[in-house]
Every structure is written in C-alpha cells, then in structure tokens.
Design a protein around this motif. Structure first.
Motif, PDB file in Angstrom:
ATOM      1  N   GLN A 162     -15.828  11.560  10.732  1.00 22.74           N
ATOM      2  CA  GLN A 162     -14.632  11.561  11.575  1.00 22.74           C
ATOM      3  C   GLN A 162     -13.418  11.056  10.797  1.00 22.74           C
ATOM      4  N   ARG A 163     -13.610  10.012   9.987  1.00 20.00           N
ATOM      5  CA  ARG A 163     -12.496   9.510   9.165  1.00 20.00           C
ATOM      6  C   ARG A 163     -12.018  10.583   8.200  1.00 20.00           C
ATOM      7  N   ALA A 164     -12.946  11.266   7.552  1.00 19.04           N
ATOM      8  CA  ALA A 164     -12.578  12.327   6.602  1.00 19.04           C
ATOM      9  C   ALA A 164     -11.781  13.423   7.306  1.00 19.04           C
ATOM     10  N   ASP A 165     -12.208  13.795   8.500  1.00 21.27           N
ATOM     11  CA  ASP A 165     -11.500  14.824   9.264  1.00 21.27           C
ATOM     12  C   ASP A 165     -10.106  14.342   9.685  1.00 21.27           C
ATOM     13  N   LEU A 166     -10.007  13.098  10.144  1.00 18.15           N
ATOM     14  CA  LEU A 166      -8.702  12.553  10.526  1.00 18.15           C
ATOM     15  C   LEU A 166      -7.757  12.487   9.333  1.00 18.15           C
ATOM     16  N   VAL A 167      -8.265  12.064   8.205  1.00 19.80           N
ATOM     17  CA  VAL A 167      -7.434  11.979   6.996  1.00 19.80           C
ATOM     18  C   VAL A 167      -6.986  13.380   6.570  1.00 19.80           C
ATOM     19  N   ALA A 168      -7.878  14.352   6.653  1.00 16.42           N
ATOM     20  CA  ALA A 168      -7.503  15.736   6.322  1.00 16.42           C
ATOM     21  C   ALA A 168      -6.399  16.219   7.269  1.00 16.42           C
ATOM     22  N   TYR A 169      -6.511  15.882   8.525  1.00 21.10           N
ATOM     23  CA  TYR A 169      -5.470  16.263   9.493  1.00 21.10           C
ATOM     24  C   TYR A 169      -4.154  15.575   9.149  1.00 21.10           C
ATOM     25  N   MET A 170      -4.188  14.270   8.864  1.00 15.99           N
ATOM     26  CA  MET A 170      -2.959  13.562   8.531  1.00 15.99           C
ATOM     27  C   MET A 170      -2.327  14.113   7.254  1.00 15.99           C
ATOM     28  N   ALA A 171      -3.156  14.526   6.302  1.00 15.49           N
ATOM     29  CA  ALA A 171      -2.623  15.118   5.061  1.00 15.49           C
ATOM     30  C   ALA A 171      -1.929  16.448   5.332  1.00 15.49           C
ATOM     31  N   SER A 172      -2.294  17.119   6.413  1.00 12.04           N
ATOM     32  CA  SER A 172      -1.674  18.395   6.750  1.00 12.04           C
ATOM     33  C   SER A 172      -0.331  18.234   7.466  1.00 12.04           C
ATOM     34  N   LEU A 173       0.004  17.018   7.848  1.00 12.75           N
ATOM     35  CA  LEU A 173       1.240  16.761   8.602  1.00 12.75           C
ATOM     36  C   LEU A 173       2.419  16.575   7.648  1.00 12.75           C
ATOM     37  N   LYS A 174       3.048  17.655   7.299  1.00  9.91           N
ATOM     38  CA  LYS A 174       4.180  17.627   6.368  1.00  9.91           C
ATOM     39  C   LYS A 174       5.492  17.572   7.136  1.00  9.91           C
ATOM     40  N   LYS A 175       6.482  16.979   6.489  1.00 10.50           N
ATOM     41  CA  LYS A 175       7.830  16.910   7.100  1.00 10.50           C
ATOM     42  C   LYS A 175       8.444  18.275   7.200  1.00 10.50           C
TER      43      LYS A 175
ATOM     44  N   LEU B  52       0.825  -1.212   0.000  1.00  8.10           N
ATOM     45  CA  LEU B  52       0.000   0.000   0.000  1.00  8.10           C
ATOM     46  C   LEU B  52       0.855   1.256   0.000  1.00  8.10           C
ATOM     47  N   THR B  53       0.310   2.292  -0.582  1.00  2.01           N
ATOM     48  CA  THR B  53       0.827   3.645  -0.429  1.00  2.01           C
ATOM     49  C   THR B  53      -0.293   4.435   0.216  1.00  2.01           C
ATOM     50  N   TRP B  54       0.042   5.163   1.265  1.00  4.33           N
ATOM     51  CA  TRP B  54      -0.977   5.889   2.019  1.00  4.33           C
ATOM     52  C   TRP B  54      -1.423   7.141   1.274  1.00  4.33           C
ATOM     53  N   ASP B  55      -2.552   7.043   0.618  1.00  4.09           N
ATOM     54  CA  ASP B  55      -3.215   8.218   0.073  1.00  4.09           C
ATOM     55  C   ASP B  55      -4.507   8.395   0.864  1.00  4.09           C
ATOM     56  N   LYS B  56      -5.258   9.416   0.555  1.00  5.11           N
ATOM     57  CA  LYS B  56      -6.463   9.699   1.345  1.00  5.11           C
ATOM     58  C   LYS B  56      -7.469   8.556   1.292  1.00  5.11           C
ATOM     59  N   ALA B  57      -7.681   7.982   0.127  1.00  9.55           N
ATOM     60  CA  ALA B  57      -8.657   6.890  -0.005  1.00  9.55           C
ATOM     61  C   ALA B  57      -8.213   5.653   0.755  1.00  9.55           C
ATOM     62  N   THR B  58      -6.930   5.335   0.687  1.00  7.83           N
ATOM     63  CA  THR B  58      -6.418   4.152   1.381  1.00  7.83           C
ATOM     64  C   THR B  58      -6.468   4.347   2.889  1.00  7.83           C
ATOM     65  N   LEU B  59      -6.113   5.534   3.357  1.00 10.49           N
ATOM     66  CA  LEU B  59      -6.210   5.814   4.795  1.00 10.49           C
ATOM     67  C   LEU B  59      -7.649   5.711   5.276  1.00 10.49           C
ATOM     68  N   ASP B  60      -8.583   6.200   4.475  1.00  6.91           N
ATOM     69  CA  ASP B  60      -9.997   6.113   4.840  1.00  6.91           C
ATOM     70  C   ASP B  60     -10.419   4.647   4.983  1.00  6.91           C
ATOM     71  N   LYS B  61     -10.066   3.817   4.017  1.00  7.48           N
ATOM     72  CA  LYS B  61     -10.413   2.393   4.085  1.00  7.48           C
ATOM     73  C   LYS B  61      -9.747   1.719   5.274  1.00  7.48           C
ATOM     74  N   PHE B  62      -8.481   2.055   5.513  1.00 13.36           N
ATOM     75  CA  PHE B  62      -7.745   1.442   6.612  1.00 13.36           C
ATOM     76  C   PHE B  62      -8.359   1.820   7.960  1.00 13.36           C
ATOM     77  N   LEU B  63      -8.676   3.095   8.138  1.00 15.97           N
ATOM     78  CA  LEU B  63      -9.267   3.538   9.403  1.00 15.97           C
ATOM     79  C   LEU B  63     -10.658   2.942   9.623  1.00 15.97           C
ATOM     80  N   ALA B  64     -11.374   2.680   8.549  1.00  9.49           N
ATOM     81  CA  ALA B  64     -12.714   2.094   8.669  1.00  9.49           C
ATOM     82  C   ALA B  64     -12.644   0.658   9.170  1.00  9.49           C
ATOM     83  N   ALA B  65     -11.659  -0.102   8.708  1.00  9.71           N
ATOM     84  CA  ALA B  65     -11.538  -1.522   9.083  1.00  9.71           C
ATOM     85  C   ALA B  65     -10.118  -1.990   8.784  1.00  9.71           C
TER      86      ALA B  65
END
Length: 124
Positions: A111-124, A79-92
């Motif tokens: 809540q998943r959408a909000d969490l994924v949006a937050y994770m997408a904002s976490l840049k190195k 897997l590569t963590w993109d928004k759709a994959t993170l959403d599926k992973f967090l769901a189950a």
C-alpha cells in the motif's frame, strides 16, 4: 538445527534475496489516497487545505516548503521528499520525524508503494 530446518531457512533467504522489486501501482495508490488521505490532504492545484499540506508536486520538494502551517519538527527535519523518504515517513511518521503532526501510518509495504507511486504522479 536439523539439516532439514537449515535447508528450509536457506531457501527462504535465497528466495527473499531473489524476489523482484515490489510493483508500484499509481491507480491503486489513487484509490488508497481517496480512502485514507483525502480527508486531510488535497491534490487539486491551487486548493488550499487547513488540515494538512497539499501533495501536488510533493516528490522532489523539501519538507515544510509550501505555504502551510507545518510542525516545527517537520520544518527543521531537512528532508526532501523522494520515494524512499515518503515510504519511511508513511510507515512511521513519528519515528522519522519525532514531533510531526502526521498521525496516519501505512503499515502495509505494498500500500505504501502504491501511495508513493500515486504521489509521484502528482505533477504541478
């Protein structure tokens, strides 16, 4: 099926099809992260975690690609963590990656959408 029930069902289908995409709120996701995720995951650059991997720069990263002791299942997932994959992973998590060590599920789509949006904002 009565005409009234058919009309009601058609209305529901059409309204669902025309519904706008779910808004994502990174600020709300940050609050959810503090409540549900930060006991295991870190979002501080350079701060190692022994419980779960850090999430800085997670969006766009290959699963199992950082210095952490991942489950063999996650390492082999491809897997590569993109928004759709993170959403599926967090769901189950265990449905997407059987054998993962991730136990927490987030059943609420908003809540998943909000969490994924937050994770997408976490840049190195």
């Amino acid at each position: 099926m009565s005409p009234r029930v058919r009309l009601f069902a058609l209305t529901i289908v059409l309204l669902g099809a025309a519904a706008p995409a779910m808004a994502q709120d990174a600020t709300a996701g940050g609050l959810l992260f503090k409540q549900r995720c930060q006991a295991c995951h870190t979002v501080t650059p350079g701060q190692p975690s022994t419980i779960a991997p850090g999430l800085i720069g997670v969006v766009g990263r290959k699963a199992g690609a950082t210095a952490f002791s991942y489950s063999p299942a996650l390492k082999a997932s491809g897997l590569t963590w993109d928004k759709a994959t993170l959403d599926k992973f967090l769901a189950a998590p265990n449905k997407l990656v059987p054998g993962t060590r991730m136990l927490v599920m987030v059943s609420d789509p908003k809540q998943r959408a909000d969490l994924v949006a937050y994770m997408a904002s976490l840049k190195k």
